[in-house]
Design a protein around this motif. Sequence first.
Motif, PDB file in Angstrom:
ATOM      1  N   GLY A   8       0.824  -1.200   0.000  1.00 36.16           N
ATOM      2  CA  GLY A   8       0.000   0.000   0.000  1.00 36.16           C
ATOM      3  C   GLY A   8       0.856   1.248   0.000  1.00 36.16           C
ATOM      4  O   GLY A   8       2.038   1.205  -0.342  1.00 36.16           O
ATOM      5  N   THR A   9       0.248   2.347   0.423  1.00 34.18           N
ATOM      6  CA  THR A   9       0.960   3.622   0.487  1.00 34.18           C
ATOM      7  C   THR A   9       0.909   4.166   1.911  1.00 34.18           C
ATOM      8  O   THR A   9      -0.088   3.980   2.620  1.00 34.18           O
ATOM      9  CB  THR A   9       0.353   4.664  -0.475  1.00 34.18           C
ATOM     10  OG1 THR A   9      -1.028   4.821  -0.176  1.00 34.18           O
ATOM     11  CG2 THR A   9       0.510   4.238  -1.918  1.00 34.18           C
ATOM     12  N   LEU A  13       3.266  10.545   8.094  1.00 41.77           N
ATOM     13  CA  LEU A  13       4.646  10.120   8.349  1.00 41.77           C
ATOM     14  C   LEU A  13       4.668   9.138   9.506  1.00 41.77           C
ATOM     15  O   LEU A  13       3.844   9.231  10.424  1.00 41.77           O
ATOM     16  CB  LEU A  13       5.530  11.322   8.687  1.00 41.77           C
ATOM     17  CG  LEU A  13       5.749  12.338   7.578  1.00 41.77           C
ATOM     18  CD1 LEU A  13       6.546  13.529   8.106  1.00 41.77           C
ATOM     19  CD2 LEU A  13       6.457  11.700   6.395  1.00 41.77           C
ATOM     20  N   ALA A  14       5.603   8.213   9.472  1.00 36.46           N
ATOM     21  CA  ALA A  14       5.780   7.273  10.577  1.00 36.46           C
ATOM     22  C   ALA A  14       6.316   8.037  11.790  1.00 36.46           C
ATOM     23  O   ALA A  14       7.041   9.021  11.643  1.00 36.46           O
ATOM     24  CB  ALA A  14       6.738   6.172  10.173  1.00 36.46           C
ATOM     25  N   GLU A  15       5.942   7.571  12.988  1.00 36.59           N
ATOM     26  CA  GLU A  15       6.364   8.224  14.234  1.00 36.59           C
ATOM     27  C   GLU A  15       7.167   7.256  15.086  1.00 36.59           C
ATOM     28  O   GLU A  15       6.732   6.128  15.309  1.00 36.59           O
ATOM     29  CB  GLU A  15       5.149   8.620  15.075  1.00 36.59           C
ATOM     30  CG  GLU A  15       4.323   9.734  14.542  1.00 36.59           C
ATOM     31  CD  GLU A  15       3.179  10.046  15.508  1.00 36.59           C
ATOM     32  OE1 GLU A  15       3.397  10.010  16.742  1.00 36.59           O
ATOM     33  OE2 GLU A  15       2.079  10.307  15.017  1.00 36.59           O
ATOM     34  N   LEU A  27       5.328   3.740  14.775  1.00 36.92           N
ATOM     35  CA  LEU A  27       3.923   3.610  14.391  1.00 36.92           C
ATOM     36  C   LEU A  27       3.719   4.240  13.020  1.00 36.92           C
ATOM     37  O   LEU A  27       4.302   5.283  12.719  1.00 36.92           O
ATOM     38  CB  LEU A  27       3.023   4.326  15.397  1.00 36.92           C
ATOM     39  CG  LEU A  27       3.050   3.824  16.835  1.00 36.92           C
ATOM     40  CD1 LEU A  27       2.213   4.744  17.723  1.00 36.92           C
ATOM     41  CD2 LEU A  27       2.551   2.400  16.914  1.00 36.92           C
ATOM     42  N   ALA A  28       2.881   3.610  12.214  1.00 35.03           N
ATOM     43  CA  ALA A  28       2.576   4.148  10.889  1.00 35.03           C
ATOM     44  C   ALA A  28       1.196   3.672  10.464  1.00 35.03           C
ATOM     45  O   ALA A  28       0.646   2.734  11.040  1.00 35.03           O
ATOM     46  CB  ALA A  28       3.615   3.680   9.877  1.00 35.03           C
ATOM     47  N   ASP A  59       8.377   8.974   2.988  1.00 36.34           N
ATOM     48  CA  ASP A  59       7.529  10.157   2.981  1.00 36.34           C
ATOM     49  C   ASP A  59       6.083   9.743   2.773  1.00 36.34           C
ATOM     50  O   ASP A  59       5.801   8.647   2.275  1.00 36.34           O
ATOM     51  CB  ASP A  59       7.930  11.099   1.838  1.00 36.34           C
ATOM     52  CG  ASP A  59       9.264  11.776   2.090  1.00 36.34           C
ATOM     53  OD1 ASP A  59       9.559  12.090   3.257  1.00 36.34           O
ATOM     54  OD2 ASP A  59      10.010  11.989   1.110  1.00 36.34           O
ATOM     55  N   GLU A  60       5.181  10.626   3.108  1.00 37.56           N
ATOM     56  CA  GLU A  60       3.757  10.356   2.890  1.00 37.56           C
ATOM     57  C   GLU A  60       3.516  10.026   1.422  1.00 37.56           C
ATOM     58  O   GLU A  60       4.061  10.664   0.528  1.00 37.56           O
ATOM     59  CB  GLU A  60       2.915  11.570   3.286  1.00 37.56           C
ATOM     60  CG  GLU A  60       1.431  11.328   3.104  1.00 37.56           C
ATOM     61  CD  GLU A  60       0.579  12.452   3.645  1.00 37.56           C
ATOM     62  OE1 GLU A  60      -0.638  12.269   3.667  1.00 37.56           O
ATOM     63  OE2 GLU A  60       1.122  13.493   4.044  1.00 37.56           O
ATOM     64  N   GLY A  61       2.741   8.974   1.178  1.00 38.27           N
ATOM     65  CA  GLY A  61       2.403   8.569  -0.181  1.00 38.27           C
ATOM     66  C   GLY A  61       3.361   7.576  -0.801  1.00 38.27           C
ATOM     67  O   GLY A  61       3.094   7.060  -1.887  1.00 38.27           O
ATOM     68  N   ASP A  62       4.490   7.296  -0.142  1.00 38.77           N
ATOM     69  CA  ASP A  62       5.428   6.315  -0.678  1.00 38.77           C
ATOM     70  C   ASP A  62       4.814   4.920  -0.640  1.00 38.77           C
ATOM     71  O   ASP A  62       4.082   4.568   0.288  1.00 38.77           O
ATOM     72  CB  ASP A  62       6.739   6.306   0.123  1.00 38.77           C
ATOM     73  CG  ASP A  62       7.668   7.454  -0.235  1.00 38.77           C
ATOM     74  OD1 ASP A  62       7.399   8.151  -1.239  1.00 38.77           O
ATOM     75  OD2 ASP A  62       8.653   7.660   0.494  1.00 38.77           O
ATOM     76  N   THR A  63       5.144   4.124  -1.641  1.00 38.43           N
ATOM     77  CA  THR A  63       4.662   2.751  -1.737  1.00 38.43           C
ATOM     78  C   THR A  63       5.580   1.840  -0.940  1.00 38.43           C
ATOM     79  O   THR A  63       6.792   2.009  -0.940  1.00 38.43           O
ATOM     80  CB  THR A  63       4.647   2.306  -3.211  1.00 38.43           C
ATOM     81  OG1 THR A  63       3.800   3.194  -3.941  1.00 38.43           O
ATOM     82  CG2 THR A  63       4.127   0.900  -3.360  1.00 38.43           C
ATOM     83  N   LEU A  64       4.981   0.847  -0.275  1.00 41.92           N
ATOM     84  CA  LEU A  64       5.761  -0.096   0.506  1.00 41.92           C
ATOM     85  C   LEU A  64       5.047  -1.425   0.619  1.00 41.92           C
ATOM     86  O   LEU A  64       3.842  -1.524   0.344  1.00 41.92           O
ATOM     87  CB  LEU A  64       6.062   0.457   1.900  1.00 41.92           C
ATOM     88  CG  LEU A  64       4.915   0.610   2.890  1.00 41.92           C
ATOM     89  CD1 LEU A  64       5.468   0.670   4.298  1.00 41.92           C
ATOM     90  CD2 LEU A  64       4.118   1.855   2.623  1.00 41.92           C
TER      91      LEU A  64
END
Length: 116
Positions: A8-9, A13-15, A27-28, A59-64
């Motif tokens: 997903g995307t 941002l992860a914390e 957390l993300a 970054d926000e919106g990155d695919t993983l």
Amino acid sequence: MIEGLITGTLVGLAEQRQGKNDTTFVLAKVKATPGEGESLIVNVIAFAAEACAALLALDEGDTLALSGALTPKVWTDKQGNTRPALDLVASQVLTVYHVDRKRAALGDTSQPTEKP
């Protein structure tokens, strides 16, 4: 326990956080789209150092893609509708940056995948 693989995307941002015993975790939230239909939010927590570092580098919106232990959940939105969600304890995180690094190590630069 259900072992799963989620793609997903990243949403936001992860914390990085500190636990009670000085354990560090990240957390993300990931938006996954299961076939046809609406998106599903996956609440991610990572304790493994490599998984934490990979999430924090995005970054926000990155695919993983993430693998780990899944727990299905249900939540209620503001309109009172119940919606599905997943909690994932991530043991592995794979991003486009990992793929680029692997290709570079193998000497294959024919198909770069970095963001423009």
